[in-house]
Design an enzyme around this catalytic site. Structure first.
Site, PDB file in Angstrom:
ATOM      1  N   HIS A   1      42.083  34.627  34.441  1.00  0.00           N
ATOM      2  CA  HIS A   1      42.505  35.742  33.573  1.00  0.00           C
ATOM      3  C   HIS A   1      42.862  35.229  32.173  1.00  0.00           C
ATOM      4  O   HIS A   1      42.552  35.880  31.170  1.00  0.00           O
ATOM      5  CB  HIS A   1      43.752  36.431  34.145  1.00  0.00           C
ATOM      6  CG  HIS A   1      43.537  37.119  35.451  1.00  0.00           C
ATOM      7  ND1 HIS A   1      44.136  36.692  36.614  1.00  0.00           N
ATOM      8  CD2 HIS A   1      42.798  38.209  35.770  1.00  0.00           C
ATOM      9  CE1 HIS A   1      43.792  37.498  37.604  1.00  0.00           C
ATOM     10  NE2 HIS A   1      42.977  38.419  37.124  1.00  0.00           N
TER      11      HIS A   1
ATOM     12  N   GLN B   1      40.833  50.915  45.497  1.00  0.00           N
ATOM     13  CA  GLN B   1      39.743  49.966  45.752  1.00  0.00           C
ATOM     14  C   GLN B   1      39.992  49.096  46.982  1.00  0.00           C
ATOM     15  O   GLN B   1      39.234  48.170  47.251  1.00  0.00           O
ATOM     16  CB  GLN B   1      39.469  49.116  44.517  1.00  0.00           C
ATOM     17  CG  GLN B   1      40.550  48.132  44.133  1.00  0.00           C
ATOM     18  CD  GLN B   1      40.274  47.508  42.775  1.00  0.00           C
ATOM     19  OE1 GLN B   1      40.459  48.133  41.747  1.00  0.00           O
ATOM     20  NE2 GLN B   1      39.811  46.260  42.770  1.00  0.00           N
TER      21      GLN B   1
ATOM     22  N   SER C   1      41.110  32.490  41.893  1.00  0.00           N
ATOM     23  CA  SER C   1      41.228  33.881  42.330  1.00  0.00           C
ATOM     24  C   SER C   1      42.677  34.117  42.735  1.00  0.00           C
ATOM     25  O   SER C   1      43.342  33.203  43.245  1.00  0.00           O
ATOM     26  CB  SER C   1      40.315  34.095  43.543  1.00  0.00           C
ATOM     27  OG  SER C   1      40.739  35.212  44.282  1.00  0.00           O
TER      28      SER C   1
END
Ligand code: PAF
Length: 284
Positions: A37, A61, A185
């Site tokens: 990020h 989601q 991640s």
């Protein structure tokens, strides 16, 4: 740096910046920010004059039984990262800001969401495209930044922007990896030290693919068989899919050619990890 919790306040801040002629950059996130990020934010800072980061764990989601409840939400640490990286506004809405009542309007990109992760996470991309459409309407950025690690997401968002005539440029930034190759991640936080070692085999399998292509092997089935062998060395890995697809249409290919996406999804314990590489024989 301002922290906006409401749609009205983020719109006001963006409007003020735009009235000064600033180009608005936008990095949508679900928080638990990591170096991947930070790379997106740094790129946004370079390519725009006013950077908005959204932090919103989007329930729409996540499927039933997925990790919505346990998804990490370290808001204070995230704000500190944004402050240091030069973000102008963090938009961190509560769920009732984004979904004040039952959501009856959905954005669905067809075909591109049926393969790869779409096969294993029904409804996931509909949730992503709907929240991104909402965020794009709220922030009204000129340019938005997504990571190549979520390759299918980036392709689907690009298509949504084209099909819905959203006046927005989408920039896809390269995957950031730890020294052992593991793609960074937020979900890596769920892995134990041993599982992390196994997770590094995902990138090793993708490197194997690249090595085979480099020596002229382009048959998908042969490559996938060798990639499976690499992944089978990691005892905790359960393969969800290994796919060799066209990088625009996401259609399966028998043979590697121009602009090909080689994508892998695995489960390690209850953690799902994805990774991919782009291969382009015309650039060999
Ligand atoms: O990639 C993510 O973190 C999410 O899917 C996104 C784009 C922020 C939408 O919730």
């Amino acid at each position: 740096m301002e922290v906006a919790k409401t749609i009205v306040s983020v719109r006001g801040l963006v409007k003020a910046a735009r009235s000064k002629g600033k180009r608005i950059g936008f990095v949508p996130t679900m928080g638990a920010l990591h170096i991947g990020h930070i790379f997106l934010i740094e790129t946004a800072v370079k390519k725009s004059d006013f950077v908005v980061v959204s932090i919103f764990v989007n329930p729409a989601q996540f499927g039933p039984g997925e990790d919505f409840e346990k998804y990490p939400r370290p808001l204070e640490a995230d704000l500190e990262i944004c402050r240091k990286a030069g973000v102008d506004v963090v938009f961190a809405p509560a769920c009732r800001q984004m979904y004040p009542s039952e959501n009856l309007t959905w954005v669905n990109v067809e075909k591109l969401t049926e393969q790869l992760c779409g096969r294993f996470r029904p409804g996931h991309f509909r949730g992503v495209t709907t929240v991104c459409a909402k965020l794009f309407n709220i922030v009204a950025p000129d340019i938005a930044f997504f990571g190549q690690k979520d390759a299918q997401q980036a392709i689907v968002i690009k298509r949504m922007v084209v099909d819905l005539n959203v006046p927005l440029e989408i920039v896809v930034c390269p995957t950031v990896r730890s020294p052992d190759g593991l793609a960074v991640s937020s979900r890596n936080k769920y892995l134990t030290v041993e599982q992390k070692k196994d997770a590094a085999f995902v990138y090793k399998s993708l490197q194997k693919c690249r090595e085979m292509v480099d020596v002229g092997i382009t048959d998908s089935r042969t490559i996938i068989t060798e990639m499976r062998k690499i992944l089978s060395r990691a005892l905790s890995i359960e393969i969800e899919y290994i796919s060799i697809v066209d990088a625009e249409t996401l259609q399966e290919l028998d043979r590697i050619g121009r602009r090909v996406l080689v994508a892998v999804a695995v489960r390690i314990g209850s953690t799902r990890l994805i990774d991919n590489i782009l291969v382009d024989l015309s650039k060999q």
